[in-house]
Design a protein around this motif. Structure first.
Motif, PDB file in Angstrom:
ATOM      1  N   SER A  38       0.839  -1.195   0.000  1.00 42.61           N
ATOM      2  CA  SER A  38       0.000   0.000   0.000  1.00 42.61           C
ATOM      3  C   SER A  38       0.876   1.248   0.000  1.00 42.61           C
ATOM      4  O   SER A  38       2.102   1.182   0.169  1.00 42.61           O
ATOM      5  CB  SER A  38      -0.902   0.003   1.233  1.00 42.61           C
ATOM      6  N   TYR A  40       0.974   3.392   2.271  1.00 42.19           N
ATOM      7  CA  TYR A  40       1.535   3.485   3.623  1.00 42.19           C
ATOM      8  C   TYR A  40       2.786   2.625   3.747  1.00 42.19           C
ATOM      9  O   TYR A  40       3.817   3.065   4.273  1.00 42.19           O
ATOM     10  CB  TYR A  40       0.475   3.038   4.625  1.00 42.19           C
ATOM     11  N   THR A 247      -3.760   1.306  16.641  1.00 41.38           N
ATOM     12  CA  THR A 247      -3.397   2.507  15.891  1.00 41.38           C
ATOM     13  C   THR A 247      -1.992   2.407  15.305  1.00 41.38           C
ATOM     14  O   THR A 247      -1.663   3.120  14.360  1.00 41.38           O
ATOM     15  CB  THR A 247      -3.499   3.758  16.778  1.00 41.38           C
ATOM     16  N   GLU A 251      -3.047   0.699   9.601  1.00 38.20           N
ATOM     17  CA  GLU A 251      -2.810   1.148   8.223  1.00 38.20           C
ATOM     18  C   GLU A 251      -2.319   0.019   7.317  1.00 38.20           C
ATOM     19  O   GLU A 251      -2.401   0.119   6.099  1.00 38.20           O
ATOM     20  CB  GLU A 251      -1.799   2.296   8.211  1.00 38.20           C
ATOM     21  N   GLU A 255      -6.723   1.268   4.613  1.00 38.82           N
ATOM     22  CA  GLU A 255      -6.041   2.476   4.148  1.00 38.82           C
ATOM     23  C   GLU A 255      -6.691   3.724   4.738  1.00 38.82           C
ATOM     24  O   GLU A 255      -7.913   3.811   4.848  1.00 38.82           O
ATOM     25  CB  GLU A 255      -6.080   2.533   2.619  1.00 38.82           C
ATOM     26  N   ASP A 256      -5.852   4.679   5.123  1.00 41.24           N
ATOM     27  CA  ASP A 256      -6.327   5.933   5.725  1.00 41.24           C
ATOM     28  C   ASP A 256      -7.184   5.659   6.954  1.00 41.24           C
ATOM     29  O   ASP A 256      -8.229   6.281   7.163  1.00 41.24           O
ATOM     30  CB  ASP A 256      -7.123   6.762   4.710  1.00 41.24           C
ATOM     31  N   PHE A 257      -6.735   4.737   7.793  1.00 41.07           N
ATOM     32  CA  PHE A 257      -7.483   4.406   9.010  1.00 41.07           C
ATOM     33  C   PHE A 257      -7.554   5.612   9.939  1.00 41.07           C
ATOM     34  O   PHE A 257      -8.579   5.865  10.568  1.00 41.07           O
ATOM     35  CB  PHE A 257      -6.809   3.232   9.720  1.00 41.07           C
ATOM     36  N   GLU A 258      -6.462   6.360  10.025  1.00 40.40           N
ATOM     37  CA  GLU A 258      -6.430   7.575  10.838  1.00 40.40           C
ATOM     38  C   GLU A 258      -6.453   8.791   9.918  1.00 40.40           C
ATOM     39  O   GLU A 258      -5.749   8.833   8.912  1.00 40.40           O
ATOM     40  CB  GLU A 258      -5.174   7.617  11.705  1.00 40.40           C
TER      41      GLU A 258
END
Length: 299
Positions: A38, A40, A247, A251, A255-258
């Motif tokens: 990804s 990330y 946390t 990711e 994707e874009d969890f935070e």
């Protein structure tokens, strides 16, 4: 007739015989290619080479010296409870597990006996099983690129790490690996797979859970359980991942969890997967005991 001519004639006659139809055999299925990294994962710094596992005798000495079971237990200090959060099924819906009791097996020192509870979409089930530790390896120190990356994250979150005077200090970082098998007590469900536990030893002979990096070992999860849930011997298998530090790991999965730049804010688009209630202080693992207590009082 010459022998060569005779052989050729016999070969021609054989080719004229009716042939048996061959069965259509399905081609062997090729393994699915690995998913591409990804955005990330691509942005993470390249880690140093992963060291080989330490000798088996080192694992034996480590388990004799340090108490691993209390570290894995969700109940800390007889009061604080830290559930494992995770991602279940192909849609990665939120699942929670609390390990209410983890204790060494007296007959098998590398096996830890587990009792706990799981909650998935509001349904709570009792669990019972074991975690078996099989290998120990060192976590190498952060290289320059990794140190710069961690400092950047601290500056983005405006976090300053301050060590209190007299506080324990980490002196060694390790990864314990093994496998686990947890059965639903009143059902046919089974959680089984691989355990990856990033831990640190302290100058006071204690243990912490903690991942140095997000690219090796538990990959930022601190304590990670990765496997499949099956419903009976012939039931469907569904993947799941459970982590202590959601946390630090999420990711890798969503994707874009935070979405918060300074504070930890879970992306609202994952509310449909159960992540909208992550910050709620809901002691769901204690509800059956509370209900029983009320029933006894009213009787």
């Amino acid at each position: 007739m010459r022998p060569v001519l005779m052989l050729a004639l016999l070969g021609w006659l054989g080719s004229c015989q009716p042939q048996q139809p061959t069965a259509n055999r399905p081609a062997a299925a090729l393994p699915a290619p690995p998913l591409p990294p990804s955005r990330y994962q691509v942005a993470l710094p390249v880690p140093p080479p992963t060291p080989a596992a330490l000798p088996d005798s080192a694992l034996t000495r480590f388990l004799q010296r340090y108490a691993v079971a209390p570290l894995l237990q969700s109940v800390r200090n007889s009061q604080e409870v830290t559930p494992y959060n995770g991602f279940f099924g192909s849609d990665r819906h939120r699942i929670e597990v609390v390990l209410l009791r983890v204790r060494p097996d007296a007959a098998q020192p590398r096996r830890l006996l587990v009792t706990g509870k799981s909650r998935f979409k509001g349904e709570i089930k009792d669990l019972q099983g074991f975690i078996e530790l099989t290998a120990l390896q060192r976590q190498p120190a952060l290289n320059k690129a990794e140190q710069a990356y961690e400092k950047h994250l601290e500056s983005m979150r405006m976090v300053t790490v301050v060590r209190l005077p007299g506080a324990a200090k980490a002196v060694g970082h390790y990864t314990l690996t093994g496998h686990f098998d947890w059965q639903e007590v009143a059902g046919t469900g089974r959680f089984a797979g691989r355990a990856v536990l990033d831990i640190a030893t302290t100058d006071r002979q204690g243990l912490w859970s903690g991942s140095l990096r997000k690219t090796a070992g538990a990959r930022g999860a601190d304590l990670l359980f990765d496997g499949q849930w099956t419903n009976g011997p012939s039931g469907p298998a569904k993947p799941f991942i459970l982590v202590e530090n959601v946390t630090g790991f999420a990711e890798h999965v969503l994707e874009d969890f935070e979405v918060g730049e300074r504070d930890i804010v879970i992306n609202p688009k994952y509310a449909r997967l159960g992540w909208d209630s992550y910050w709620e202080n809901d002691e769901w693992w204690a509800e059956p005991m509370k209900s029983t207590a009320r029933a006894n009082i009213t009787e």
